[in-house]
Scaffold this active site. Structure first.
Site, PDB file in Angstrom:
ATOM      1  N   ASP A  32       0.824  -1.241  -0.011  1.00  0.00           N
ATOM      2  CA  ASP A  32      -0.029   0.073   0.028  1.00  0.00           C
ATOM      3  C   ASP A  32       0.908   1.167  -0.056  1.00  0.00           C
ATOM      4  O   ASP A  32       2.257   1.145   0.349  1.00  0.00           O
ATOM      5  CB  ASP A  32      -0.614  -0.003   1.261  1.00  0.00           C
ATOM      6  CG  ASP A  32      -1.929   1.163   1.501  1.00  0.00           C
ATOM      7  OD1 ASP A  32      -2.179   1.433   0.244  1.00  0.00           O
ATOM      8  OD2 ASP A  32      -2.050   1.715   2.559  1.00  0.00           O
ATOM      9  N   ASP A  34      -0.374   5.010   1.140  1.00  0.00           N
ATOM     10  CA  ASP A  34      -0.739   5.873   2.210  1.00  0.00           C
ATOM     11  C   ASP A  34      -0.712   5.143   3.861  1.00  0.00           C
ATOM     12  O   ASP A  34      -1.168   4.108   3.687  1.00  0.00           O
ATOM     13  CB  ASP A  34      -2.072   6.457   1.896  1.00  0.00           C
ATOM     14  CG  ASP A  34      -2.080   7.326   0.851  1.00  0.00           C
ATOM     15  OD1 ASP A  34      -1.953   8.559   0.983  1.00  0.00           O
ATOM     16  OD2 ASP A  34      -2.437   6.846  -0.313  1.00  0.00           O
ATOM     17  N   ARG A  77     -15.257  11.551  -0.329  1.00  0.00           N
ATOM     18  CA  ARG A  77     -14.217  12.495  -0.071  1.00  0.00           C
ATOM     19  C   ARG A  77     -13.664  13.239  -1.169  1.00  0.00           C
ATOM     20  O   ARG A  77     -13.415  14.480  -1.137  1.00  0.00           O
ATOM     21  CB  ARG A  77     -13.267  11.681   0.566  1.00  0.00           C
ATOM     22  CG  ARG A  77     -13.304  11.192   1.753  1.00  0.00           C
ATOM     23  CD  ARG A  77     -12.111  10.195   2.181  1.00  0.00           C
ATOM     24  NE  ARG A  77     -12.155   8.983   1.738  1.00  0.00           N
ATOM     25  CZ  ARG A  77     -11.242   7.869   1.846  1.00  0.00           C
ATOM     26  NH1 ARG A  77     -10.113   8.130   2.424  1.00  0.00           N
ATOM     27  NH2 ARG A  77     -11.486   6.691   1.055  1.00  0.00           N
ATOM     28  N   ASN A 191      -8.722  -2.307   3.051  1.00  0.00           N
ATOM     29  CA  ASN A 191      -8.707  -2.625   1.872  1.00  0.00           C
ATOM     30  C   ASN A 191      -7.516  -3.467   1.181  1.00  0.00           C
ATOM     31  O   ASN A 191      -7.617  -3.754   0.105  1.00  0.00           O
ATOM     32  CB  ASN A 191      -8.937  -1.474   0.985  1.00  0.00           C
ATOM     33  CG  ASN A 191      -7.878  -0.189   1.300  1.00  0.00           C
ATOM     34  OD1 ASN A 191      -7.484  -0.439   2.319  1.00  0.00           O
ATOM     35  ND2 ASN A 191      -7.669   0.581   0.107  1.00  0.00           N
TER      36      ASN A 191
END
Length: 233
Positions: A32, A34, A77, A191
């Site tokens: 990932d 972030d 968002r 996720n």
């Protein structure tokens, strides 16, 4: 067996898996972006630039804990970013930092003939730059709509979801001819769970409880070189 300091051992939890990828054979690390490759959540920084930081951070926190559908939460968002000048990406990029050990990890894996890929629920506007700077082999992220120099508040094309991350793991390993037993996945959010489950070695990195429960190992300090220490055990 590779010797570790007691401090390093304290920072890696969960018992070792029965067998794990061999650092001296070609492999693939997929992770990932972030809060994993970098310390920050890019969309939260964009939210701050747009004056809606608190609203976006709240949604992000719920999404990463698996309490909200990721695609729906991302759309919500991004909608809040409508009207933000695209020049904000330059400011945000200057504010992000590679997680401690990230570049050393990538360089060490490349030295052993491994490939490194990142797949992100964030945005190509930032991920492309990170990937080039870190000499990452594969990367995938979301694309934001723009018009007249500002964000439209929409995501263009398919949203990177947990299923997308899993597909990327399978596609990149096939493209590179990597043995399935030589795949490592690292992530922190809900996720990331499918790719963590699918990898031969799934690592939860400073992760939410739901992610730690699904991973083979959990790293609890922000140092990505712990991944190499696990492989060297």
């Amino acid at each position: 067996m590779h010797q570790q300091t007691s401090q390093a051992l304290d920072n890696i939890t969960a018992p070792p898996v029965a067998s794990k990828p061999d650092l001296d054979r070609p492999g693939l690390l997929i992770m990932d972006v972030d809060s994993t490759l970098i310390d920050e959540e890019v969309i939260d920084l964009l939210g701050m630039a747009a004056g809606v930081g608190e609203r976006i951070t709240t949604i992000t926190d719920h999404a990463m804990c698996g309490e909200l559908d990721f695609a729906g939460s991302l759309k919500a968002r991004v909608k809040l970013l409508r009207g933000l000048p695209v020049s904000a990406f330059d400011k945000v990029y200057a504010e992000v930092h590679f997680t401690r050990g990230a570049i050393d990890l990538i360089n060490e894996l490349h030295r052993h003939g491994w490939k490194v890929g990142v797949v992100s629920g964030g945005f190509h506007d930032i991920v492309d730059r990170l990937a080039r700077q870190a000499h990452i082999d594969h990367w995938l992220a979301n694309r934001l709509g723009t018009a007249h120099g500002v964000l439209t508040g929409e995501v263009i094309g398919q949203i990177v979801t947990k299923e997308t991350k899993l597909h990327a793991l399978r596609q990149w390993s096939a493209d590179d001819g990597i043995d399935p037993d030589q795949i490592v996945a690292v992530g922190d959010g809900a996720n990331d769970i499918p790719m963590i489950r699918a990898a031969r070695l799934g690592i939860a990195f400073c992760a939410k409880p739901a992610v730690r429960r699904e991973a083979d190992r959990a790293i609890t300090q922000r140092d990505l070189m712990e991944v190499v220490r696990i492989l060297n055990e």
